[in-house]
Write a protein that holds these residues in place. Structure first.
Motif, PDB file in Angstrom:
ATOM      1  N   VAL A  38      -3.972   3.693  -3.079  1.00  0.00           N
ATOM      2  CA  VAL A  38      -4.473   2.841  -1.996  1.00  0.00           C
ATOM      3  C   VAL A  38      -3.319   1.957  -1.533  1.00  0.00           C
ATOM      4  O   VAL A  38      -2.408   1.646  -2.307  1.00  0.00           O
ATOM      5  N   HIS A  39      -3.363   1.605  -0.237  1.00  0.00           N
ATOM      6  CA  HIS A  39      -2.319   0.755   0.324  1.00  0.00           C
ATOM      7  C   HIS A  39      -2.949  -0.622   0.506  1.00  0.00           C
ATOM      8  O   HIS A  39      -3.899  -0.782   1.287  1.00  0.00           O
ATOM      9  N   VAL A  40      -2.440  -1.592  -0.234  1.00  0.00           N
ATOM     10  CA  VAL A  40      -3.116  -2.878  -0.381  1.00  0.00           C
ATOM     11  C   VAL A  40      -2.399  -3.967   0.426  1.00  0.00           C
ATOM     12  O   VAL A  40      -1.184  -4.149   0.284  1.00  0.00           O
ATOM     13  N   ARG A  41      -3.173  -4.701   1.250  1.00  0.00           N
ATOM     14  CA  ARG A  41      -2.581  -5.860   1.937  1.00  0.00           C
ATOM     15  C   ARG A  41      -2.558  -7.014   0.940  1.00  0.00           C
ATOM     16  O   ARG A  41      -3.607  -7.479   0.502  1.00  0.00           O
ATOM     17  N   CYS A  42      -1.347  -7.429   0.575  1.00  0.00           N
ATOM     18  CA  CYS A  42      -1.215  -8.455  -0.463  1.00  0.00           C
ATOM     19  C   CYS A  42      -1.003  -9.818   0.166  1.00  0.00           C
ATOM     20  O   CYS A  42       0.018 -10.497  -0.082  1.00  0.00           O
ATOM     21  N   SER A  43      -1.942 -10.224   1.001  1.00  0.00           N
ATOM     22  CA  SER A  43      -1.804 -11.493   1.713  1.00  0.00           C
ATOM     23  C   SER A  43      -3.056 -11.741   2.542  1.00  0.00           C
ATOM     24  O   SER A  43      -3.760 -10.795   2.907  1.00  0.00           O
ATOM     25  N   GLU A  44      -3.334 -13.021   2.859  1.00  0.00           N
ATOM     26  CA  GLU A  44      -4.400 -13.306   3.835  1.00  0.00           C
ATOM     27  C   GLU A  44      -3.805 -13.367   5.222  1.00  0.00           C
ATOM     28  O   GLU A  44      -4.508 -13.428   6.211  1.00  0.00           O
ATOM     29  N   THR A  45      -2.490 -13.392   5.290  1.00  0.00           N
ATOM     30  CA  THR A  45      -1.798 -13.469   6.583  1.00  0.00           C
ATOM     31  C   THR A  45      -1.014 -12.155   6.761  1.00  0.00           C
ATOM     32  O   THR A  45      -1.403 -11.142   6.253  1.00  0.00           O
ATOM     33  N   PHE A  46       0.073 -12.209   7.486  1.00  0.00           N
ATOM     34  CA  PHE A  46       0.913 -11.014   7.589  1.00  0.00           C
ATOM     35  C   PHE A  46       2.249 -11.243   6.885  1.00  0.00           C
ATOM     36  O   PHE A  46       3.267 -10.715   7.274  1.00  0.00           O
ATOM     37  N   ASP A  47       2.229 -12.060   5.865  1.00  0.00           N
ATOM     38  CA  ASP A  47       3.448 -12.333   5.109  1.00  0.00           C
ATOM     39  C   ASP A  47       3.126 -12.273   3.616  1.00  0.00           C
ATOM     40  O   ASP A  47       2.399 -13.150   3.123  1.00  0.00           O
ATOM     41  N   PRO A  48       3.556 -11.261   2.879  1.00  0.00           N
ATOM     42  CA  PRO A  48       4.432 -10.187   3.336  1.00  0.00           C
ATOM     43  C   PRO A  48       3.700  -9.230   4.288  1.00  0.00           C
ATOM     44  O   PRO A  48       2.501  -8.996   4.139  1.00  0.00           O
ATOM     45  N   LEU A  49       4.439  -8.693   5.229  1.00  0.00           N
ATOM     46  CA  LEU A  49       3.876  -7.865   6.287  1.00  0.00           C
ATOM     47  C   LEU A  49       3.400  -6.512   5.761  1.00  0.00           C
ATOM     48  O   LEU A  49       2.331  -6.041   6.119  1.00  0.00           O
ATOM     49  N   LEU A  50       4.226  -5.912   4.908  1.00  0.00           N
ATOM     50  CA  LEU A  50       3.938  -4.534   4.483  1.00  0.00           C
ATOM     51  C   LEU A  50       2.939  -4.505   3.333  1.00  0.00           C
ATOM     52  O   LEU A  50       2.998  -5.339   2.426  1.00  0.00           O
ATOM     53  N   ARG A  51       2.064  -3.510   3.395  1.00  0.00           N
ATOM     54  CA  ARG A  51       1.133  -3.293   2.292  1.00  0.00           C
ATOM     55  C   ARG A  51       1.894  -2.781   1.075  1.00  0.00           C
ATOM     56  O   ARG A  51       3.029  -2.319   1.193  1.00  0.00           O
ATOM     57  N   ARG A  52       1.244  -2.814  -0.086  1.00  0.00           N
ATOM     58  CA  ARG A  52       1.859  -2.311  -1.315  1.00  0.00           C
ATOM     59  C   ARG A  52       1.040  -1.134  -1.843  1.00  0.00           C
ATOM     60  O   ARG A  52      -0.183  -1.247  -1.970  1.00  0.00           O
ATOM     61  N   PRO A  53       1.710  -0.002  -2.167  1.00  0.00           N
ATOM     62  CA  PRO A  53       0.964   1.145  -2.695  1.00  0.00           C
ATOM     63  C   PRO A  53       0.643   0.980  -4.176  1.00  0.00           C
ATOM     64  O   PRO A  53       1.510   0.612  -4.966  1.00  0.00           O
ATOM     65  N   LEU A  54      -0.598   1.258  -4.557  1.00  0.00           N
ATOM     66  CA  LEU A  54      -0.994   1.244  -5.977  1.00  0.00           C
ATOM     67  C   LEU A  54      -1.856   2.472  -6.253  1.00  0.00           C
ATOM     68  O   LEU A  54      -2.779   2.791  -5.484  1.00  0.00           O
ATOM     69  N   SER A  55      -1.566   3.147  -7.339  1.00  0.00           N
ATOM     70  CA  SER A  55      -2.312   4.354  -7.717  1.00  0.00           C
ATOM     71  C   SER A  55      -3.748   4.007  -8.069  1.00  0.00           C
ATOM     72  O   SER A  55      -4.023   2.917  -8.590  1.00  0.00           O
ATOM     73  N   ILE A  56      -4.616   4.954  -7.842  1.00  0.00           N
ATOM     74  CA  ILE A  56      -6.011   4.780  -8.261  1.00  0.00           C
ATOM     75  C   ILE A  56      -6.082   5.064  -9.762  1.00  0.00           C
ATOM     76  O   ILE A  56      -5.726   6.141 -10.223  1.00  0.00           O
ATOM     77  N   HIS A  57      -6.504   4.064 -10.506  1.00  0.00           N
ATOM     78  CA  HIS A  57      -6.523   4.152 -11.968  1.00  0.00           C
ATOM     79  C   HIS A  57      -7.847   4.735 -12.461  1.00  0.00           C
ATOM     80  O   HIS A  57      -7.905   5.419 -13.472  1.00  0.00           O
ATOM     81  N   ASP A  58      -8.910   4.427 -11.736  1.00  0.00           N
ATOM     82  CA  ASP A  58     -10.214   4.987 -12.070  1.00  0.00           C
ATOM     83  C   ASP A  58     -11.114   4.763 -10.868  1.00  0.00           C
ATOM     84  O   ASP A  58     -10.868   3.856 -10.047  1.00  0.00           O
ATOM     85  N   ALA A  59     -12.126   5.604 -10.735  1.00  0.00           N
ATOM     86  CA  ALA A  59     -13.054   5.472  -9.607  1.00  0.00           C
ATOM     87  C   ALA A  59     -14.377   6.090  -9.992  1.00  0.00           C
ATOM     88  O   ALA A  59     -14.422   6.993 -10.813  1.00  0.00           O
TER      89      ALA A  59
END
Ligand SMILES: Cc1cc2nc3c(=O)[nH]c(=O)nc-3n(C[C@H](O)[C@H](O)[C@H](O)COP(=O)(O)OP(=O)(O)OC[C@H]3O[C@@H](n4cnc5c(N)ncnc54)[C@H](O)[C@@H]3O)c2cc1C
Ligand code: FES
Length: 265
Positions: free
Chosen positions: A42-63
């Motif tokens: 999943v590509h995660v937005r790590c912010s409530e704003t746009f800073d940092p702008l780019l999302r961070r990729p994290l593997s799906i560990h379980d679903a």
């Protein structure tokens, strides 16, 4: 593989600190959890704003489990540090499931080889592989026993678990690929899978090649769009004649055939 892309606000169910800088994040994200395949991210937005702008990729560990999606990550910089501050009830914007996951056979004997945080997508693969009637040997290596995460979860699954640590504080002392090498002749695997640091993946690919074992690896590259548009995540591959070409990890991978990866880079 089901192709579905959701961009949604997932609710944090819980965030557990598993180690000094390692966190397990449980999210309620039913649409992504239902579509997720092992090896996808999943590509995660790590912010409530746009800073940092780019999302961070994290593997799906379980679903699964009633719409629950689990991520396991190590704090590296600003993005993951923000994620570690999120608490139950808060909402996080995630995009996914993204990428090409692992090939999942039925009723075979599989070797899963995890180095460090490479365990993250392999636990999900192990769960689905067992459901499909496969026998799973799970090789898991880390620097020391404190950095072997999710051991209780793995032990509760029906995998044959083999541990390795650099300092010998748990299991075999040495690289996890060395441990796996000992079992290749006697266990006659049908397929191998690996995720971890690139040198470990290269060693795994070499051993699988020598044993003529079909094998897949999950690669990591830094990502920007995560959608195949920016070409920021390209990795070198080779065709069967040894000619080099480039492929996006976010759309062509992150899982690739081990023989297709150009390991010399
Ligand atoms: C497909 C994919 C799946 C991933 N799954 C997981 C996972 O399940 N758990 C997990 O802990 N991490 C995972 N990662 C790595 C994770 O994406 C990075 O650690 C994260 O983006 C770092 O973001 P940050 O803002 O905290 O750090 P930044 O400030 O962006 O970077 C901090 C440091 O980490 C390095 N870094 C950042 N991204 C990567 C990367 N992709 N590969 C190697 N080094 C990197 C940077 O060079 C820098 O030194 C995955 C990466 C990919 C490509
Ligand atoms: S991250 Fe943009 S193409 Fe892969």
């Amino acid at each position: 593989m089901k192709l579905l892309l959701q961009d949604l606000e997932a609710e944090v169910l819980a965030s557990h600190q598993l180690g000094q800088d390692v966190y397990l994040l449980r999210l309620h994200a039913p649409l992504i959890a239902e579509a997720a395949q092992p090896g996808q991210f999943v590509h995660v937005r790590c912010s409530e704003t746009f800073d940092p702008l780019l999302r961070r990729p994290l593997s799906i560990h379980d679903a699964g489990n009633e719409g629950e999606l689990t991520l396991l990550y190590q704090v590296k910089g600003r993005g993951t540090a923000w994620l570690a501050r999120q608490q139950s009830g808060q909402k996080i914007n995630i995009l996914g499931p993204r990428g090409r996951g692992f090939t999942l056979p039925q009723n075979k004997r599989l070797a899963l080889v995890a180095g460090g945080m490479g365990m993250v997508p392999l636990l999900f693969l192990a769960r689905r592989a067992l459901e499909a009637g496969n026998e799973v040997d799970f090789f898991y290596g880390a620097r020391d026993r404190e950095q072997l995460y999710q051991l209780e979860t793995l032990k509760a699954m029906q995998v044959n678990l083999f541990l390795a640590t650099d300092d010998g504080s748990a299991g075999f002392q040495g690289p996890v690929t060395k441990l796996w090498e000992k079992y290749i002749p006697e266990r006659s695997y049908d397929r191998g899978y690996a995720c971890g640091p690139r040198p470990a993946l290269a060693a795994f690919a070499c051993l699988a090649g020598r044993a003529s074992l079909p094998a897949e690896v999950s690669l990591e590259e830094r990502m920007a769009c995560g959608l195949g548009a920016c070409r920021g995540c390209v990795t070198a591959l080779q065709d069967p004649s040894g000619n080099k070409y480039y492929e996006n990890v976010c759309t062509g991978g992150p899982v690739f055939d081990a023989v297709a990866v150009y390991w010399e880079d």
